[in-house]
Motif scaffolding. Structure first.
Motif, PDB file in Angstrom:
ATOM      1  N   THR A 118      18.749   3.079 -17.930  1.00 36.19           N
ATOM      2  CA  THR A 118      17.751   2.134 -18.427  1.00 36.19           C
ATOM      3  C   THR A 118      16.533   2.153 -17.515  1.00 36.19           C
ATOM      4  O   THR A 118      16.614   2.551 -16.349  1.00 36.19           O
ATOM      5  CB  THR A 118      18.303   0.698 -18.513  1.00 36.19           C
TER       6      THR A 118
ATOM      7  N   LEU B  35      16.562   0.902 -22.759  1.00 37.23           N
ATOM      8  CA  LEU B  35      16.693   2.344 -22.916  1.00 37.23           C
ATOM      9  C   LEU B  35      15.319   3.004 -22.938  1.00 37.23           C
ATOM     10  O   LEU B  35      14.350   2.419 -23.437  1.00 37.23           O
ATOM     11  CB  LEU B  35      17.434   2.669 -24.211  1.00 37.23           C
TER      12      LEU B  35
ATOM     13  N   SER C 297      15.748   7.386 -26.794  1.00 33.44           N
ATOM     14  CA  SER C 297      17.097   7.564 -26.262  1.00 33.44           C
ATOM     15  C   SER C 297      18.107   7.738 -27.393  1.00 33.44           C
ATOM     16  O   SER C 297      18.032   7.063 -28.428  1.00 33.44           O
ATOM     17  CB  SER C 297      17.498   6.355 -25.415  1.00 33.44           C
TER      18      SER C 297
END
Length: 544
Positions: A460, A480, A484
């Motif tokens: 993250t 994210l 992603s």
């Protein structure tokens, strides 16, 4: 075993297990509905706080408890004043409506026997002793009883029961040991291996009434809400009334809110504001540690806290409204643990005020919501009854209790209220865990103003959700990265900015400035689209 008895035995075992709880280490929170119901009925109900015997329906309390009557009248006056202010600012409010218009607390809920304040939590705050010692109070901290407004009535033969966003927190001081210490008092919160945290254990131990002295009654109530259909960019707004009341028999008093400045009065009194700045400078190490008590002469007795994006809203940054970082530039920050710059000092002070802590890491404006009892519909039940802030706080409080029970010096440091959980191994160090998905974080330019903070968990990145004019620190979460493959439904997808209205916070305006996730143009089975705030999801939400 007789087969006819087996279902009955299983039921009895299930009931027993539901009404008790095992604890490993010190108990910091009691939230088991069955245990709380037993306490509520056994001398710890809201009526008992007010010194009234018998029924605790709110019409009965309003008629028979002068202190409750007076508190309700003050709250009604506060709500009426806010309503008039908002109407003058172009935001009319309605008690009963199904339209996309502003809603305001219907004060009839506080005067009907269809409603009561249900005990939804007991919170061990013996760690508050650090603050009480600053005022010469040798008590062993506090014990808090959280009561949430709940209703239950029948309509057309059907039971309707739920809860409303209106909490009272009854605060009690915990008596010290005979020698003036707190080793025994802290130790009573840790059950032995053969003990369960049930009502009997609590009332015969840490909640024994002889060891509790009433201190004050604190209020946190959502009194205004704008639905997302009206606030289509914010995704809704809400206003919370916060107050503290002293109760002495039939008499009440309005007490100051801890470390929360009266911005209206201070902004009009240059000498008073200068004395507050001098207090901050003289107590810089204490502010850095997070254990300080601003004198009453500077403090507010009522505030309104605002959401959505509450931790970014200028109205929830009272010190930012009063001071510029340059006002604290001459101070020496070199020996401090957290605060390394004037900007960080102002943010630390903001975060320590009631509205700052209230909005940072809360759930719908509360740190303790509590779990629902069996009367609440399964379609409207609370699954997690505490806020992210309280979740992160529990390890710190457990470490404080364990050290105190062993006669050791506890770690007094208080992190920022939106910090993740940490490991508290000794009286000096704080080892933060990485912030998990959607937890708050500090953008690099903000983190640079502080000492040791925390990082986002692997996979993250710290992503800004909102900035606000007049506020130095951005609201950001660990999310994210763009595109992603681990994207999921519920992930935020929009960033924006808030144009702050210093005089009328209810007229703050949010505008989108970008999108960082869920780029599919339409809903599909395979790709995520970004659903807009107008459906009730501030910051947007990824969905497929």
């Amino acid at each position: 075993m007789n087969r006819a008895l087996a279902p009955l035995l299983a039921t009895l075992i299930a009931v027993f297990m539901a009404s008790t709880a095992r604890a490993v280490g010190p108990v910091t929170v009691v939230d088991n509905p069955a245990v709380l119901a037993a306490l509520d009925a056994g001398g710890f109900g809201f009526a008992d706080v007010l010194g009234v015997d018998g029924e605790d329906g709110l019409k009965t309390l309003y008629d028979e408890a002068p202190a409750y009557h007076a508190i309700v009248d003050i709250v009604a006056s506060d709500v009426a004043a806010l309503r008039a202010e908002m109407k003058a600012g172009g935001r009319p409010l309605y008690e009963v409506t199904d339209g996309n218009v502003g809603r305001i607390m219907d004060m009839r809920w506080l005067k009907t026997d269809a409603a009561r304040f249900r005990l939804v939590g007991v919170v061990n705050r013996l760690d508050r002793r650090d603050f009480m010692l600053l005022q010469g109070d040798r008590s062993c901290g506090e014990v808090r009883f959280i009561y949430r407004l709940a209703y239950s009535f029948r309509k057309n033969g059907k039971l309707l029961a739920s809860r409303l966003p209106f909490n009272f927190n009854a605060v009690y001081s915990a008596a010290p040991d005979a020698d003036g210490g707190c080793v025994g008092t802290a130790g009573r919160w840790t059950p032995q291996l053969d003990e369960s945290v049930d009502a009997g254990w609590l009332t015969g131990g840490p909640l024994e009434k002889a060891g509790l002295t009433f201190k004050q009654l604190e209020l946190n109530a959502q009194v205004v809400r704008f639905p997302s259909g009206q606030e289509t960019e914010f995704g809704g707004q809400a206003a919370y009334l916060m107050r503290v009341f002293g109760i002495d028999g039939a008499e009440i008093s309005e007490k100051p809110l801890e470390n929360t400045p009266d911005t209206a009065r201070l902004s009009q009194d240059a000498a008073l504001k200068a004395r507050l700045a001098a207090y901050v400078g003289a107590n810089l190490p204490a502010v850095d540690e997070g254990v300080y008590q601003i004198p009453d002469e500077f403090l507010a007795r009522k505030i309104i806290s605002w959401s959505t994006f509450g931790s970014a809203r200028q109205a929830n940054h009272p010190f930012t409204q009063l001071f510029q970082p340059k006002d604290f530039a001459p101070l020496d920050y070199s020996a401090l643990k957290l605060v390394r710059t004037p900007e960080a000092l102002v943010e630390r002070l903001d975060n320590g005020a009631c509205q700052g802590c209230h909005q940072a890491g809360s759930t719908a404006g509360f740190h303790f919501i509590g779990l629902d009892d069996k009367t609440t519909s399964p379609l409207n039940r609370i699954e997690v009854g505490i806020s992210p802030h309280l979740h992160a706080e529990i390890p710190r409080r457990q470490a404080w209790l364990a050290a105190t029970a062993e006669g050791k010096q506890p770690n007094r440091f208080r992190p920022l209220s939106f910090a993740p959980p940490a490991v508290w191994t000794n009286a000096d160090a704080v080892d933060y865990a990485p912030a998990e998905m959607a937890m708050p974080c500090l953008m690099p330019e903000d983190a640079a103003r502080f000492g040791a903070t925390w990082q986002c968990d692997g996979g993250t990145v710290c992503t800004p959700l909102a900035t606000a004019s007049g506020v130095h620190t951005k609201l950001a979460q660990c999310l994210l990265p763009k595109d992603s493959e681990k994207m999921f439904s519920g992930h935020p997808c929009l960033t924006g900015s808030i144009a702050s209205n210093a005089v009328q916070p209810f007229n703050d305006r949010y505008s989108r400035s970008g999108q960082f996730a869920a780029f599919a143009p339409d809903v599909s089975r395979t790709a995520y689209t970004c659903r807009p705030p107008k459906i009730g999801v501030p910051g947007g939400i990824a969905y497929r």
